[in-house]
Motif scaffolding. Structure first.
Motif, PDB file in Angstrom:
ATOM      1  N   THR A 119       0.832  -1.194   0.000  1.00  0.00           N
ATOM      2  CA  THR A 119       0.000   0.000   0.000  1.00  0.00           C
ATOM      3  C   THR A 119       0.874   1.255   0.000  1.00  0.00           C
ATOM      4  O   THR A 119       0.596   2.218  -0.713  1.00  0.00           O
ATOM      5  N   LEU A 147       2.282   1.756  -3.485  1.00  0.00           N
ATOM      6  CA  LEU A 147       1.258   2.301  -4.372  1.00  0.00           C
ATOM      7  C   LEU A 147       1.111   3.804  -4.141  1.00  0.00           C
ATOM      8  O   LEU A 147       1.044   4.597  -5.083  1.00  0.00           O
ATOM      9  N   GLU A 148       1.101   4.195  -2.885  1.00  0.00           N
ATOM     10  CA  GLU A 148       0.999   5.612  -2.550  1.00  0.00           C
ATOM     11  C   GLU A 148       2.235   6.379  -3.031  1.00  0.00           C
ATOM     12  O   GLU A 148       2.128   7.518  -3.502  1.00  0.00           O
ATOM     13  N   LYS A 206       4.029   5.707  -5.655  1.00  0.00           N
ATOM     14  CA  LYS A 206       3.883   5.885  -7.103  1.00  0.00           C
ATOM     15  C   LYS A 206       2.895   7.010  -7.402  1.00  0.00           C
ATOM     16  O   LYS A 206       3.138   7.856  -8.266  1.00  0.00           O
ATOM     17  N   GLN A 207       1.790   7.044  -6.677  1.00  0.00           N
ATOM     18  CA  GLN A 207       0.797   8.093  -6.880  1.00  0.00           C
ATOM     19  C   GLN A 207       1.378   9.469  -6.563  1.00  0.00           C
ATOM     20  O   GLN A 207       1.144  10.431  -7.295  1.00  0.00           O
ATOM     21  N   GLN A 208       2.147   9.558  -5.476  1.00  0.00           N
ATOM     22  CA  GLN A 208       2.772  10.836  -5.109  1.00  0.00           C
ATOM     23  C   GLN A 208       3.755  11.277  -6.186  1.00  0.00           C
ATOM     24  O   GLN A 208       3.857  12.468  -6.501  1.00  0.00           O
ATOM     25  N   SER A 209       4.478  10.317  -6.758  1.00  0.00           N
ATOM     26  CA  SER A 209       5.440  10.643  -7.814  1.00  0.00           C
ATOM     27  C   SER A 209       4.740  11.240  -9.022  1.00  0.00           C
ATOM     28  O   SER A 209       5.161  12.280  -9.544  1.00  0.00           O
ATOM     29  N   PHE A 210       3.667  10.613  -9.475  1.00  0.00           N
ATOM     30  CA  PHE A 210       2.957  11.119 -10.642  1.00  0.00           C
ATOM     31  C   PHE A 210       2.247  12.439 -10.350  1.00  0.00           C
ATOM     32  O   PHE A 210       2.118  13.283 -11.230  1.00  0.00           O
ATOM     33  N   GLU A 211       1.826  12.627  -9.097  1.00  0.00           N
ATOM     34  CA  GLU A 211       1.256  13.924  -8.735  1.00  0.00           C
ATOM     35  C   GLU A 211       2.340  15.000  -8.811  1.00  0.00           C
ATOM     36  O   GLU A 211       2.096  16.109  -9.278  1.00  0.00           O
ATOM     37  N   GLU A 248       6.873   8.954 -18.164  1.00  0.00           N
ATOM     38  CA  GLU A 248       6.138   7.878 -17.484  1.00  0.00           C
ATOM     39  C   GLU A 248       6.774   6.499 -17.687  1.00  0.00           C
ATOM     40  O   GLU A 248       7.018   5.775 -16.715  1.00  0.00           O
ATOM     41  N   GLU A 267       8.589   4.237 -14.741  1.00  0.00           N
ATOM     42  CA  GLU A 267       8.056   2.943 -14.303  1.00  0.00           C
ATOM     43  C   GLU A 267       9.030   1.791 -14.554  1.00  0.00           C
ATOM     44  O   GLU A 267       9.043   0.825 -13.800  1.00  0.00           O
ATOM     45  N   LYS A 272       1.985  13.386   2.254  1.00  0.00           N
ATOM     46  CA  LYS A 272       0.820  13.399   1.368  1.00  0.00           C
ATOM     47  C   LYS A 272       0.909  14.370   0.202  1.00  0.00           C
ATOM     48  O   LYS A 272       0.246  14.186  -0.792  1.00  0.00           O
TER      49      LYS A 272
END
Length: 195
Positions: free
Chosen positions: A66, A69-70, A72-77, A88, A92, A122
């Motif tokens: 988890t 996953l977070e 990765k999401q923070q990176s793309f944000e 991208e 990855e 966050k």
């Protein structure tokens, strides 16, 4: 509702909320017959069977997944649409597997007690700043790992994004390389640029 479906929903709900919010009562309450009044509810069984990491009541591997996953999401944000659309695939394929390796290593192999209350920051920074995300101890608020990306512009080589991390072991002084991704000869947009 089938017992296995109810258990699956409780587990998914717990993972999705990091165990911070209790699953709805409709999922945890079982209709007891006279034969199973002594049995534990599915939520109690789940909590008893799993490793208690940071009071989230999920096992350590699930918590690390988890957290990744977070990350990765923070990176793309952090990248925003303009940069993410270009880097991208390289991110990855090259950078994120190294991030996963570092995070997993520190959480699995290093001082377990030190990492039992970890969380991920966050909000990545925008503009030209380096911070992607930090992993910190929730009890003390102190950072454990810091993941950054810096814009490099070597003479006549165009722009590069240099991904690196810092650890608490040396007071975040040294850069530990994750890799670099080429941007272009043109100046990249600011981080978190979406249009």
């Amino acid at each position: 509702m089938n017992k296995w479906l109810r258990k699956s929903l409780v587990i998914l709900f717990t993972i999705a909320t990091f165990g911070l919010v209790a699953p709805p009562a409709a999922l945890t309450i079982e209709k007891h017959t006279s034969e199973d009044t002594l049995e534990e509810s599915s939520l109690q069984q789940f909590e008893r069977q799993n490793f208690d990491l940071t009071n989230h009541h999920i096992d350590k591997d699930t918590y690390i997944d988890t957290l990744l996953l977070e990350a990765k999401q923070q990176s793309f944000e952090k990248f925003g649409e303009k940069i993410a659309n270009v880097i991208e695939n390289d991110f990855e394929e090259v950078i994120f597997p190294k991030m996963e390796e570092v995070i997993s290593y520190y959480l699995n192999e290093q001082e377990d007690d030190h990492f039992k209350n970890i969380a991920i920051s966050k909000i990545p920074t925008g503009g030209k700043t380096e911070k992607i995300f930090h992993i910190y101890d929730e009890e003390t608020g102190e950072d454990v790992l810091r993941f950054h990306v810096r814009r490099d512009h070597p003479p006549q080589q165009g722009y590069w994004f240099n991904f690196h991390y810092h650890t608490y072991h040396d007071s975040f002084q040294s850069h530990k390389e994750l890799g670099s991704i080429y941007w272009d000869k043109n100046t990249p947009p600011n981080w978190k640029s979406y249009q």
